[in-house]
Write a protein that holds these residues in place. Structure first.
Motif, PDB file in Angstrom:
ATOM      1  N   ASP A 186       0.878  -1.137   0.057  1.00 57.87           N
ATOM      2  CA  ASP A 186       0.035  -0.048   0.160  1.00 57.87           C
ATOM      3  C   ASP A 186       0.914   1.179  -0.091  1.00 57.87           C
ATOM      4  O   ASP A 186       1.597   1.554   0.877  1.00 57.87           O
ATOM      5  CB  ASP A 186      -0.931   0.080   1.160  1.00 57.87           C
ATOM      6  N   ASP A 187       0.876   1.977  -1.073  1.00 59.88           N
ATOM      7  CA  ASP A 187       1.839   3.228  -1.385  1.00 59.88           C
ATOM      8  C   ASP A 187       0.830   4.329  -1.657  1.00 59.88           C
ATOM      9  O   ASP A 187       1.405   5.578  -1.944  1.00 59.88           O
ATOM     10  CB  ASP A 187       2.699   3.003  -1.983  1.00 59.88           C
ATOM     11  N   GLU A 188      -0.555   4.062  -1.781  1.00 59.91           N
ATOM     12  CA  GLU A 188      -1.378   5.186  -1.995  1.00 59.91           C
ATOM     13  C   GLU A 188      -1.121   5.952  -3.328  1.00 59.91           C
ATOM     14  O   GLU A 188      -1.378   7.068  -3.585  1.00 59.91           O
ATOM     15  CB  GLU A 188      -1.489   6.295  -0.882  1.00 59.91           C
ATOM     16  N   GLY A 189      -0.437   5.027  -4.220  1.00 57.85           N
ATOM     17  CA  GLY A 189      -0.170   5.496  -5.621  1.00 57.85           C
ATOM     18  C   GLY A 189       0.836   6.438  -5.947  1.00 57.85           C
ATOM     19  O   GLY A 189       1.097   6.901  -6.805  1.00 57.85           O
ATOM     20  N   ARG A 190       1.698   6.366  -4.723  1.00 53.40           N
ATOM     21  CA  ARG A 190       2.884   7.344  -4.812  1.00 53.40           C
ATOM     22  C   ARG A 190       4.056   6.882  -5.579  1.00 53.40           C
ATOM     23  O   ARG A 190       4.856   7.686  -6.267  1.00 53.40           O
ATOM     24  CB  ARG A 190       3.585   7.838  -3.015  1.00 53.40           C
ATOM     25  N   GLY A 191       4.320   5.599  -5.464  1.00 51.30           N
ATOM     26  CA  GLY A 191       5.467   4.867  -6.027  1.00 51.30           C
ATOM     27  C   GLY A 191       6.749   5.269  -5.211  1.00 51.30           C
ATOM     28  O   GLY A 191       7.817   5.219  -5.880  1.00 51.30           O
ATOM     29  N   SER A 192       6.615   5.721  -3.999  1.00 57.54           N
ATOM     30  CA  SER A 192       7.833   6.247  -3.321  1.00 57.54           C
ATOM     31  C   SER A 192       7.297   5.994  -1.721  1.00 57.54           C
ATOM     32  O   SER A 192       6.302   5.161  -1.578  1.00 57.54           O
ATOM     33  CB  SER A 192       8.142   7.593  -3.452  1.00 57.54           C
ATOM     34  N   LEU A 193       8.464   6.180  -0.717  1.00 58.44           N
ATOM     35  CA  LEU A 193       8.030   6.315   0.617  1.00 58.44           C
ATOM     36  C   LEU A 193       6.987   7.436   0.994  1.00 58.44           C
ATOM     37  O   LEU A 193       7.158   8.368   0.202  1.00 58.44           O
ATOM     38  CB  LEU A 193       9.416   6.462   1.307  1.00 58.44           C
ATOM     39  N   PRO A 194       6.237   7.342   1.889  1.00 56.41           N
ATOM     40  CA  PRO A 194       6.074   5.881   2.943  1.00 56.41           C
ATOM     41  C   PRO A 194       5.146   4.745   2.176  1.00 56.41           C
ATOM     42  O   PRO A 194       4.394   5.313   1.350  1.00 56.41           O
ATOM     43  CB  PRO A 194       5.479   6.349   4.087  1.00 56.41           C
ATOM     44  N   PHE A 195       5.449   3.659   2.511  1.00 56.65           N
ATOM     45  CA  PHE A 195       4.580   2.473   2.059  1.00 56.65           C
ATOM     46  C   PHE A 195       4.716   1.400   3.003  1.00 56.65           C
ATOM     47  O   PHE A 195       5.284   1.428   4.021  1.00 56.65           O
ATOM     48  CB  PHE A 195       4.840   2.040   0.520  1.00 56.65           C
ATOM     49  N   VAL A 196       3.557   0.428   2.958  1.00 53.78           N
ATOM     50  CA  VAL A 196       3.236  -0.729   4.040  1.00 53.78           C
ATOM     51  C   VAL A 196       3.377  -2.014   3.058  1.00 53.78           C
ATOM     52  O   VAL A 196       2.583  -2.259   2.054  1.00 53.78           O
ATOM     53  CB  VAL A 196       1.972  -0.776   4.629  1.00 53.78           C
ATOM     54  N   VAL A 197       4.582  -2.854   3.483  1.00 56.23           N
ATOM     55  CA  VAL A 197       4.333  -4.262   2.833  1.00 56.23           C
ATOM     56  C   VAL A 197       3.560  -4.986   3.747  1.00 56.23           C
ATOM     57  O   VAL A 197       3.519  -5.152   4.993  1.00 56.23           O
ATOM     58  CB  VAL A 197       5.765  -4.613   2.935  1.00 56.23           C
ATOM     59  N   HIS A 198       2.451  -5.729   3.109  1.00 53.09           N
ATOM     60  CA  HIS A 198       1.739  -6.662   4.080  1.00 53.09           C
ATOM     61  C   HIS A 198       2.071  -8.032   3.536  1.00 53.09           C
ATOM     62  O   HIS A 198       1.783  -8.680   2.767  1.00 53.09           O
ATOM     63  CB  HIS A 198       0.277  -6.452   3.603  1.00 53.09           C
ATOM     64  N   GLY A 199       3.235  -8.692   4.612  1.00 53.67           N
ATOM     65  CA  GLY A 199       3.380  -9.919   4.416  1.00 53.67           C
ATOM     66  C   GLY A 199       2.913 -10.955   4.632  1.00 53.67           C
ATOM     67  O   GLY A 199       1.839 -10.814   5.488  1.00 53.67           O
ATOM     68  N   SER A 200       2.769 -11.954   3.950  1.00 53.93           N
ATOM     69  CA  SER A 200       2.035 -12.990   3.971  1.00 53.93           C
ATOM     70  C   SER A 200       2.619 -14.428   4.491  1.00 53.93           C
ATOM     71  O   SER A 200       2.071 -15.539   4.395  1.00 53.93           O
ATOM     72  CB  SER A 200       1.263 -13.488   2.527  1.00 53.93           C
ATOM     73  N   GLY A 201       3.839 -14.289   4.768  1.00 52.68           N
ATOM     74  CA  GLY A 201       4.666 -15.344   5.060  1.00 52.68           C
ATOM     75  C   GLY A 201       5.445 -15.935   3.903  1.00 52.68           C
ATOM     76  O   GLY A 201       6.278 -16.806   4.217  1.00 52.68           O
ATOM     77  N   THR A 202       5.027 -15.878   2.765  1.00 51.08           N
ATOM     78  CA  THR A 202       5.637 -16.665   1.644  1.00 51.08           C
ATOM     79  C   THR A 202       5.618 -15.534   0.272  1.00 51.08           C
ATOM     80  O   THR A 202       4.815 -14.874   0.229  1.00 51.08           O
ATOM     81  CB  THR A 202       5.173 -17.737   1.425  1.00 51.08           C
ATOM     82  N   VAL A 203       6.722 -15.941  -0.356  1.00 50.65           N
ATOM     83  CA  VAL A 203       6.572 -15.199  -1.841  1.00 50.65           C
ATOM     84  C   VAL A 203       6.784 -16.308  -2.885  1.00 50.65           C
ATOM     85  O   VAL A 203       7.773 -17.196  -2.973  1.00 50.65           O
ATOM     86  CB  VAL A 203       7.744 -14.083  -1.744  1.00 50.65           C
ATOM     87  N   ALA A 204       6.189 -16.321  -3.950  1.00 50.88           N
ATOM     88  CA  ALA A 204       5.887 -17.364  -4.837  1.00 50.88           C
ATOM     89  C   ALA A 204       7.359 -17.079  -5.666  1.00 50.88           C
ATOM     90  O   ALA A 204       7.840 -18.494  -5.802  1.00 50.88           O
ATOM     91  CB  ALA A 204       4.767 -17.441  -5.553  1.00 50.88           C
TER      92      ALA A 204
END
Length: 426
Positions: A141-159
């Motif tokens: 979630d970066d609110e469309g900025r493409g820059s800081l600040p943003f939130v990574v919502h980790g799911s415990g795995t990356v495919a």
């Protein structure tokens, strides 16, 4: 809080002759920290750099679950379990390695991780990191900025798996994904699809650090890297001296007609700063190995240069300062990507050299510099450690030059100012 007063840069009208042991490599330290935090058991780093950037990296990894025992020159890193769910906040400061390397690690956790940093960090290019992780299925979630600040919502795995990115603005986008790629379920097949990649030595360093820890990386095709999934082996390692930071001391010798010994210069290294050995030759100087050290000695004149610095762009500010003091005009090219560094370094260098009465011109991909007599002024650093290094080099030959916020050098070189003063005033 009031800003610190400008610092009077030491002036020198005689040759600088001395020796220096520079602190550990920031690039190697932060890569080693990431890989240790993702490793299969604890690792020990000897002589890591302790600076603002590496402290921010260590603190970020601790926030994600790693344990780091920082005992002087020996750091012990116990890997993060990555299964915690507590929300975390990562302060990136102005460190590109933190804001670009750590989000991929955060994606492997099961937590919401907020990334933010200094005011100027919010204008540094981050869209490639965000879009790349989204391409791997990570929610951000970066609110469309493409820059800081943003939130990574980790799911415990990356495919993981196949991914195309345009990393032409920074090699860090490639390194960030490679460092975490072995921990993705399917590994990583990364293809760069943009213009020429800058700073290739940093990508080569990343690949070598992975291989040292048993990670299988295929880089046999141009602009393509395949990282096999699997464990990252723990490794006890000693960090090399930071050769990029050696540049300011090398410049001190060259612009004053002197000589400097850089202690413990590696015979084999993938650091971008190793290019100083050939850069000094273009200026008419020479570098000679003496045992474990490298000795840089000025030539009879400081030549103007024509240099393509595309692979070693971080050296540009100090090279530009030397060019402003040379006997002839210079052109430094291949560094358009410096506009996205801690500040727009091309615009900043032109502005500050011209503020001192110089003649510098911004090119599409670099700077043209025509030496002129310079006068004292306050050299602005834009909170950029490399700009501060350029300033102190100019101060050697411009009596009375003031440096705004020289303390910004703590980003990669703790206690730089007193070390510099001792060398120059001795």
């Amino acid at each position: 809080m009031n800003a610190p007063l400008p610092w009077l840069a030491p002036y020198r009208d005689t040759p600088v002759v001395g020796e220096v042991l520079v602190p550990g490599s920031k690039s190697q330290t932060n890569r080693a920290l990431i890989l240790a935090a993702l490793g299969d058991r604890p690792s020990v780093l000897t002589r890591p750099l302790r600076s603002r950037d590496t402290t921010l990296m260590a603190d970020a990894l601790v926030a994600l679950g790693a344990t780091i025992d920082r005992d002087g020159m020996v750091w012990t890193i116990t890997p993060a379990a990555l299964d915690h769910t507590a929300a975390a906040t990562v302060d990136c400061g102005l460190a590109g390695t933190v804001m670009r390397f750590v989000p991929a690690v955060a994606a492997l956790t099961s937590a919401d991780v907020t990334f933010d940093g200094d005011e100027h960090a919010r204008v540094r290019p981050m869209a490639t990191t965000i879009s790349a992780l989204r391409g791997l299925g990570v929610a951000i979630d970066d609110e469309g900025r493409g820059s800081l600040p943003f939130v990574v919502h980790g799911s415990g795995t990356v495919a993981g798996g196949p991914l195309e990115i345009d990393a032409s603005s920074s090699s860090q986008f490639v390194s960030a994904l490679l460092l975490a790629g072995a921990r993705f379920d399917k590994g990583l097949e990364l293809q760069h699809v943009g213009a020429a990649l800058p700073s290739m030595p940093h990508i080569e360093m990343t690949v070598n650090e992975l291989r040292k820890r048993g990670v299988e990386v295929d880089d046999s095709q141009p602009d393509r890297w395949v990282v096999a999934p699997g464990p990252i082996a723990a490794l006890d390692d000693e960090i090399e001296p930071d050769l990029s930071n050696a540049g300011v001391f090398i410049a001190a010798a060259l612009v004053t007609g002197g000589s400097i010994r850089i202690r413990n210069w590696p015979e084999q290294t993938d650091q971008a700063g190793d290019a100083w050995r050939t850069i000094v030759e273009a200026f008419g100087a020479r570098a000679v190995r003496d045992g474990a050290d490298l000795v840089f000695t000025a030539g009879p004149t400081l030549n103007g240069v024509e240099l393509d610095l595309h692979d070693v762009g971080e050296l540009t500010p100090v090279v530009a300062a030397m060019a402003a003091l040379a006997d002839g005009p210079s052109r430094l090219t291949g560094v358009a990507h410096l506009r996205g560094h801690e500040t727009d370094r091309l615009a900043a260098l032109v502005t500050e050299i011209n503020r001192l009465g110089g003649d510098a011109e911004e090119l599409e991909d670099g700077i043209a510099i025509r030496p002129r007599p310079l006068h004292a002024e306050t050299f602005k650093t834009y909170d950029d450690h490399r700009m501060a290094h350029a300033a102190v080099v100019l101060g050697l030959r411009v009596e009375g030059l003031l440096v705004e916020n020289v303390v910004t050098t703590v980003k990669t070189y703790p206690n730089f100012a007193p070390v510099w003063e001792r060398l120059i005033t001795t």
